[in-house]
Design an enzyme around this catalytic site. Structure first.
Site, mmCIF file in Angstrom:
data_model
loop_
_atom_site.group_PDB
_atom_site.id
_atom_site.type_symbol
_atom_site.label_atom_id
_atom_site.label_comp_id
_atom_site.label_asym_id
_atom_site.label_seq_id
_atom_site.Cartn_x
_atom_site.Cartn_y
_atom_site.Cartn_z
ATOM 1 N N SER A 138 0.902 -1.224 0.000
ATOM 2 C CA SER A 138 -0.162 -0.208 -0.292
ATOM 3 C C SER A 138 1.044 1.296 -0.039
ATOM 4 O O SER A 138 0.772 2.338 -0.485
ATOM 5 C CB SER A 138 -0.904 0.171 1.289
ATOM 6 O OG SER A 138 0.125 -0.365 2.762
ATOM 7 N N HIS A 157 2.436 4.313 4.048
ATOM 8 C CA HIS A 157 1.390 5.303 3.166
ATOM 9 C C HIS A 157 2.231 6.844 3.174
ATOM 10 O O HIS A 157 2.095 7.068 2.469
ATOM 11 C CB HIS A 157 0.098 4.780 4.120
ATOM 12 C CG HIS A 157 -0.641 4.251 3.727
ATOM 13 N ND1 HIS A 157 -2.342 4.067 3.848
ATOM 14 C CD2 HIS A 157 -0.424 2.984 3.443
ATOM 15 C CE1 HIS A 157 -2.433 2.477 4.225
ATOM 16 N NE2 HIS A 157 -1.813 1.795 3.697
#
Length: 110
Positions: A40, A92
């Site tokens: 991610s 992230h």
């Protein structure tokens, strides 16, 4: 990623992916500890690159529409506040920061 690969080539996408992965995973390891898994951070990095590149250099043909950009940013916030369980939020952050930086550098060179 397909948009980047089509416009910049496979080697560029591969190098960008590696750089974003190293940065995002290093940040997660440093601030969140060793127990995390996933890509991610790379997804947010590619998003950051496409988003900034499209804003600063739209003539290059790389960009993302406002609705999808908003979706990604809302998801970023939802994850940050833990509304969907344990998430590697620092990955992230690291990916997004590296992607935004790469997008700005690429747009500046052009």
């Amino acid at each position: 990623g397909g948009m980047i690969e089509q416009r910049k080539g496979s080697a560029t996408l591969f190098g960008m992916t590696l750089l974003i992965a190293v940065c995002s995973n290093s940040m997660q390891f440093q601030f969140g500890g060793p127990w995390f898994l996933g890509l991610s951070g790379v997804v947010f990095g590619v998003f950051g690159y496409v988003w900034v590149k499209g804003q600063l250099d739209p003539s290059d043909g790389i960009g993302i529409d406002q609705q999808n950009a908003l979706y990604m940013l809302v998801w970023f916030v939802v994850c940050w506040f833990g509304l969907v369980g344990r998430i590697a939020n620092f990955a992230h952050w690291g990916g997004l920061l590296m992607g935004v930086t790469l997008g700005a550098i690429d747009a500046g060179w052009r």
